[in-house]
Design an enzyme around this catalytic site. Structure first.
Site, PDB file in Angstrom:
ATOM      1  N   SER A 136     -21.320   3.304   3.000  1.00 50.22           N
ATOM      2  CA  SER A 136     -20.284   3.014   2.016  1.00 50.22           C
ATOM      3  C   SER A 136     -20.846   3.198   0.615  1.00 50.22           C
ATOM      4  O   SER A 136     -22.067   3.108   0.398  1.00 50.22           O
ATOM      5  CB  SER A 136     -19.785   1.572   2.184  1.00 50.22           C
ATOM      6  OG  SER A 136     -18.961   1.180   1.106  1.00 50.22           O
ATOM      7  N   TYR A 149     -21.542  -7.533   3.039  1.00 51.87           N
ATOM      8  CA  TYR A 149     -21.242  -6.171   3.489  1.00 51.87           C
ATOM      9  C   TYR A 149     -22.083  -5.157   2.721  1.00 51.87           C
ATOM     10  O   TYR A 149     -22.692  -4.251   3.322  1.00 51.87           O
ATOM     11  CB  TYR A 149     -19.746  -5.898   3.285  1.00 51.87           C
ATOM     12  CG  TYR A 149     -19.282  -4.522   3.701  1.00 51.87           C
ATOM     13  CD1 TYR A 149     -19.081  -4.219   5.041  1.00 51.87           C
ATOM     14  CD2 TYR A 149     -19.018  -3.530   2.758  1.00 51.87           C
ATOM     15  CE1 TYR A 149     -18.631  -2.965   5.432  1.00 51.87           C
ATOM     16  CE2 TYR A 149     -18.571  -2.275   3.139  1.00 51.87           C
ATOM     17  CZ  TYR A 149     -18.389  -1.993   4.477  1.00 51.87           C
ATOM     18  OH  TYR A 149     -17.957  -0.754   4.854  1.00 51.87           O
TER      19      TYR A 149
END
Length: 244
Positions: A136, A149
């Protein structure tokens, strides 16, 4: 992107929804024999109807023992896409031990475990292979309420390079794709605040979020021989976000 994966076997985690599901469909359409891994059986049932012939495996990758049991005998693979992830949105000061452990067990530890299983099989067979880790943009740029995350994805950057270094002598390439917000169910949760979403788009030179297809195409490129000299790298699928 039209690529031919006929005769190759691929394993995709997080196959039930979003990027993982569309990756399975693209690989299946291009001739690969696909093992689709998800913790949600209903998603695997519907995916099997869309892609007859795939092998569904229902397991929670956050459970080490269950994963070993489910995938230990999965058979020879040529391609692996580590896509499974959870994004537990909590302000940094509110992240619990359970949040932290769940994030790292699914987003990072499972990548270790599944990659070990698949890579050992490749090495034992003496065949080349390609592994793609779905990371990501938050590995590079922090977002509010995504500390856990983001940490898993930052660690994935180093893991990808480490895997590339150690598996390279066996002709196994390892790369990542790093999307910005993609409008999957997970991405919509992250960008649910209209004002936050507007500010994000304003920073993108292309003034848009990436489509799932954009990410899938990057995954397919890295899996294919068209990226034969690419390993230890990450493709940014961010509509130019980091350029601004």
């Amino acid at each position: 992107m039209q690529l031919n994966f006929s005769g190759l076997r691929a394993l995709v985690t997080g196959a039930g929804k979003g990027i993982g599901r569309d990756t399975v469909k693209a690989l299946h359409a291009s001739g690969a024999r696909v093992v689709a891994v998800s913790r949600t059986n209903a998603d695997l049932v519907s995916l099997s109807k869309e892609c007859p012939g795939i092998k569904p495996v229902c397991v929670d990758l956050g459970d080490w023992e269950a994963t070993e049991k489910a995938l230990g005998g999965v058979g020879p693979m040529d391609l692996l896409v580590n896509n499974a992830a959870v994004a537990l949105m909590r302000p940094f000061l509110e992240v619990t031990k359970e949040d932290f452990d769940r994030s790292f067990s699914v987003n990072l530890r499972a990548v270790f475990q599944v990659s070990q299983i698949v890579a050992r099989g490749m090495i034992n067979r003496g065949v080349p292979g390609s592994i793609v880790n779905v990371s990501s943009m938050v590995a590079h740029v922090p977002f509010p309420s995504l500390a856990a995350y983001s940490s898993t994805k930052g660690a994935m950057t180093t893991l990808t390079k480490s895997m590339a270094l150690e598996l390279g002598p066996y002709k196994i390439r390892v790369n990542s794709v790093n999307p910005m917000v993609v409008l999957t169910a997970m991405g919509q949760k992250v960008s649910a605040d209209p004002e936050f979403s507007r500010k994000l788009k304003e920073r993108h030179p292309l003034k848009k979020f990436a489509e799932v297809e954009d990410v899938v195409n990057s995954i397919l490129f890295l899996l294919s021989d068209r990226s034969a000299s690419t390993s230890g790298s990450g493709i940014l699928v961010d509509a130019g976000y980091l350029a601004s």
